[in-house]
Design a protein around this motif. Structure first.
Motif, PDB file in Angstrom:
ATOM      1  N   ARG A   1       0.864  -1.185   0.000  1.00 53.34           N
ATOM      2  CA  ARG A   1       0.000   0.000   0.000  1.00 53.34           C
ATOM      3  C   ARG A   1       0.895   1.227   0.000  1.00 53.34           C
ATOM      4  NH1 ARG A   1      -1.552   3.687   3.674  1.00 53.34           N
ATOM      5  NH2 ARG A   1      -3.540   4.696   3.331  1.00 53.34           N
ATOM      6  N   CYS A   2       0.603   2.202  -0.865  1.00 56.02           N
ATOM      7  CA  CYS A   2       1.345   3.462  -0.904  1.00 56.02           C
ATOM      8  C   CYS A   2       0.857   4.332   0.254  1.00 56.02           C
ATOM      9  CB  CYS A   2       1.125   4.185  -2.230  1.00 56.02           C
ATOM     10  SG  CYS A   2       1.956   5.794  -2.305  1.00 56.02           S
TER      11      CYS A   2
ATOM     12  N   THR B   1      -2.853  -1.295  -5.902  1.00 54.59           N
ATOM     13  CA  THR B   1      -2.873  -2.199  -7.058  1.00 54.59           C
ATOM     14  C   THR B   1      -1.819  -1.976  -8.125  1.00 54.59           C
ATOM     15  OG1 THR B   1      -4.471  -0.769  -8.193  1.00 54.59           O
ATOM     16  CG2 THR B   1      -5.363  -2.562  -6.828  1.00 54.59           C
ATOM     17  N   ARG B   2      -1.164  -0.817  -8.214  1.00 52.71           N
ATOM     18  CA  ARG B   2      -0.254  -0.546  -9.322  1.00 52.71           C
ATOM     19  C   ARG B   2       1.092  -0.054  -8.814  1.00 52.71           C
ATOM     20  NH1 ARG B   2      -4.107  -2.741 -11.276  1.00 52.71           N
ATOM     21  NH2 ARG B   2      -5.272  -2.138 -13.114  1.00 52.71           N
ATOM     22  N   PHE B   3       2.151  -0.846  -9.081  1.00 52.32           N
ATOM     23  CA  PHE B   3       3.493  -0.497  -8.633  1.00 52.32           C
ATOM     24  C   PHE B   3       4.510  -0.883  -9.688  1.00 52.32           C
ATOM     25  CE2 PHE B   3       0.926  -1.503  -4.915  1.00 52.32           C
ATOM     26  CZ  PHE B   3       1.111  -0.379  -4.133  1.00 52.32           C
ATOM     27  N   ASP B   4       5.593  -0.100  -9.786  1.00 49.30           N
ATOM     28  CA  ASP B   4       6.752  -0.460 -10.596  1.00 49.30           C
ATOM     29  C   ASP B   4       7.780  -1.040  -9.640  1.00 49.30           C
ATOM     30  OD1 ASP B   4       5.915   0.405 -13.173  1.00 49.30           O
ATOM     31  OD2 ASP B   4       6.239   2.475 -12.549  1.00 49.30           O
ATOM     32  N   VAL B   5       8.200  -2.265  -9.895  1.00 44.97           N
ATOM     33  CA  VAL B   5       9.092  -2.985  -8.999  1.00 44.97           C
ATOM     34  C   VAL B   5      10.448  -3.163  -9.678  1.00 44.97           C
ATOM     35  CG1 VAL B   5       9.431  -5.131  -7.714  1.00 44.97           C
ATOM     36  CG2 VAL B   5       7.124  -4.197  -7.988  1.00 44.97           C
ATOM     37  N   THR B   6      11.516  -2.757  -8.990  1.00 46.05           N
ATOM     38  CA  THR B   6      12.878  -2.996  -9.461  1.00 46.05           C
ATOM     39  C   THR B   6      13.444  -4.126  -8.625  1.00 46.05           C
ATOM     40  OG1 THR B   6      13.150  -0.660 -10.004  1.00 46.05           O
ATOM     41  CG2 THR B   6      15.155  -1.984  -9.818  1.00 46.05           C
ATOM     42  N   ARG B   7      13.858  -5.200  -9.303  1.00 47.71           N
ATOM     43  CA  ARG B   7      14.364  -6.360  -8.577  1.00 47.71           C
ATOM     44  C   ARG B   7      15.643  -6.876  -9.217  1.00 47.71           C
ATOM     45  NH1 ARG B   7       9.824 -10.350  -8.236  1.00 47.71           N
ATOM     46  NH2 ARG B   7       8.468  -8.643  -8.750  1.00 47.71           N
ATOM     47  N   SER B   8      16.470  -7.495  -8.391  1.00 43.96           N
ATOM     48  CA  SER B   8      17.675  -8.174  -8.854  1.00 43.96           C
ATOM     49  C   SER B   8      17.473  -9.661  -8.640  1.00 43.96           C
ATOM     50  CB  SER B   8      18.900  -7.726  -8.066  1.00 43.96           C
ATOM     51  OG  SER B   8      19.175  -6.383  -8.318  1.00 43.96           O
ATOM     52  N   SER B   9      17.787 -10.437  -9.657  1.00 45.66           N
ATOM     53  CA  SER B   9      17.593 -11.878  -9.576  1.00 45.66           C
ATOM     54  C   SER B   9      18.838 -12.608 -10.045  1.00 45.66           C
ATOM     55  CB  SER B   9      16.431 -12.328 -10.473  1.00 45.66           C
ATOM     56  OG  SER B   9      15.245 -11.699 -10.112  1.00 45.66           O
ATOM     57  N   LYS B  10      19.079 -13.742  -9.424  1.00 52.82           N
ATOM     58  CA  LYS B  10      20.102 -14.669  -9.901  1.00 52.82           C
ATOM     59  C   LYS B  10      19.361 -15.945 -10.259  1.00 52.82           C
ATOM     60  CE  LYS B  10      24.497 -16.726  -8.684  1.00 52.82           C
ATOM     61  NZ  LYS B  10      25.557 -16.816  -7.651  1.00 52.82           N
TER      62      LYS B  10
ATOM     63  N   ARG C   1       2.665   3.657  -8.943  1.00 49.91           N
ATOM     64  CA  ARG C   1       2.347   4.039 -10.321  1.00 49.91           C
ATOM     65  C   ARG C   1       1.386   5.220 -10.368  1.00 49.91           C
ATOM     66  NH1 ARG C   1       3.482   0.844 -15.017  1.00 49.91           N
ATOM     67  NH2 ARG C   1       3.962   2.440 -16.492  1.00 49.91           N
ATOM     68  N   TRP C   2       0.625   5.439  -9.293  1.00 47.33           N
ATOM     69  CA  TRP C   2      -0.356   6.525  -9.285  1.00 47.33           C
ATOM     70  C   TRP C   2       0.276   7.876  -8.961  1.00 47.33           C
ATOM     71  CZ3 TRP C   2      -5.165   4.352  -6.252  1.00 47.33           C
ATOM     72  CH2 TRP C   2      -5.755   3.345  -7.017  1.00 47.33           C
ATOM     73  N   CYS C   3       1.100   7.940  -7.893  1.00 49.98           N
ATOM     74  CA  CYS C   3       1.637   9.240  -7.464  1.00 49.98           C
ATOM     75  C   CYS C   3       3.149   9.337  -7.641  1.00 49.98           C
ATOM     76  CB  CYS C   3       1.253   9.526  -6.016  1.00 49.98           C
ATOM     77  SG  CYS C   3       2.101   8.504  -4.793  1.00 49.98           S
ATOM     78  N   ASN C   4       3.770   8.258  -8.140  1.00 49.29           N
ATOM     79  CA  ASN C   4       5.201   8.253  -8.454  1.00 49.29           C
ATOM     80  C   ASN C   4       6.093   8.273  -7.212  1.00 49.29           C
ATOM     81  OD1 ASN C   4       6.653   7.842 -10.783  1.00 49.29           O
ATOM     82  ND2 ASN C   4       7.270   9.967 -10.957  1.00 49.29           N
ATOM     83  N   ALA C   5       5.533   7.996  -6.042  1.00 48.28           N
ATOM     84  CA  ALA C   5       6.313   8.004  -4.805  1.00 48.28           C
ATOM     85  C   ALA C   5       7.239   6.789  -4.757  1.00 48.28           C
ATOM     86  CB  ALA C   5       5.381   7.993  -3.600  1.00 48.28           C
ATOM     87  N   VAL C   6       8.469   7.025  -4.315  1.00 51.51           N
ATOM     88  CA  VAL C   6       9.446   5.952  -4.150  1.00 51.51           C
ATOM     89  C   VAL C   6       9.705   5.793  -2.656  1.00 51.51           C
ATOM     90  CG1 VAL C   6      11.793   5.216  -4.696  1.00 51.51           C
ATOM     91  CG2 VAL C   6      10.489   6.522  -6.363  1.00 51.51           C
ATOM     92  N   ASP C   7       9.871   4.580  -2.211  1.00 54.67           N
ATOM     93  CA  ASP C   7      10.136   4.280  -0.800  1.00 54.67           C
ATOM     94  C   ASP C   7       9.019   4.745   0.121  1.00 54.67           C
ATOM     95  OD1 ASP C   7      12.541   3.107  -1.565  1.00 54.67           O
ATOM     96  OD2 ASP C   7      13.645   4.983  -1.339  1.00 54.67           O
ATOM     97  N   LYS C   8       7.812   4.757  -0.375  1.00 60.31           N
ATOM     98  CA  LYS C   8       6.640   5.110   0.439  1.00 60.31           C
ATOM     99  C   LYS C   8       5.645   3.948   0.489  1.00 60.31           C
ATOM    100  CE  LYS C   8       7.823   9.327   1.334  1.00 60.31           C
ATOM    101  NZ  LYS C   8       8.254   9.684   2.674  1.00 60.31           N
ATOM    102  N   VAL C   9       6.136   2.742   0.210  1.00 61.06           N
ATOM    103  CA  VAL C   9       5.259   1.572   0.160  1.00 61.06           C
ATOM    104  C   VAL C   9       5.449   0.778   1.440  1.00 61.06           C
ATOM    105  CG1 VAL C   9       4.752  -0.549  -1.077  1.00 61.06           C
ATOM    106  CG2 VAL C   9       5.295   1.524  -2.330  1.00 61.06           C
ATOM    107  N   GLU C  10       4.327   0.387   2.034  1.00 59.32           N
ATOM    108  CA  GLU C  10       4.357  -0.409   3.260  1.00 59.32           C
ATOM    109  C   GLU C  10       3.577  -1.688   3.045  1.00 59.32           C
ATOM    110  OE1 GLU C  10       2.335   1.747   6.335  1.00 59.32           O
ATOM    111  OE2 GLU C  10       0.446   1.795   5.234  1.00 59.32           O
TER     112      GLU C  10
END
Length: 79
Positions: A13-14, A21-30, A61-70
């Motif tokens: 939740r932002c 419901t809408r988020f851009d996720v940056t992930r690192s995978s091996k 994705r709605w308000c473009n906030a980064v590091d505001k997701v809990e």
């Protein structure tokens, strides 16, 4: 800062706009992949094993906030 993944009882939740419901996720995978090449040279991943994965950031994705997701409880998760 790594972000925890949602579980069966939680979801993202932002905290700024309330988006659930809408988020851009940056992930690192091996990963280890079994790649099949046909005779024309086209590749297709037939098996994929994730060895490790880290969520690096989640952007609303709605308000473009980064590091505001809990993480919050999912409705009905306790029943």
């Amino acid at each position: 800062m790594t972000v925890p993944l949602p579980t069966d009882t939680t979801r993202w939740r932002c905290t700024l706009c309330g988006n659930l419901t809408r988020f851009d996720v940056t992930r690192s995978s091996k990963v280890v992949e079994y790649v099949h090449l046909d005779l024309a040279g086209e590749s297709k991943v037939e098996e994929r094993e994730v060895l490790s994965e880290t969520i690096e950031s989640v952007r609303c994705r709605w308000c473009n906030a980064v590091d505001k997701v809990e993480l919050v409880d999912r409705p009905g998760a306790g029943s």
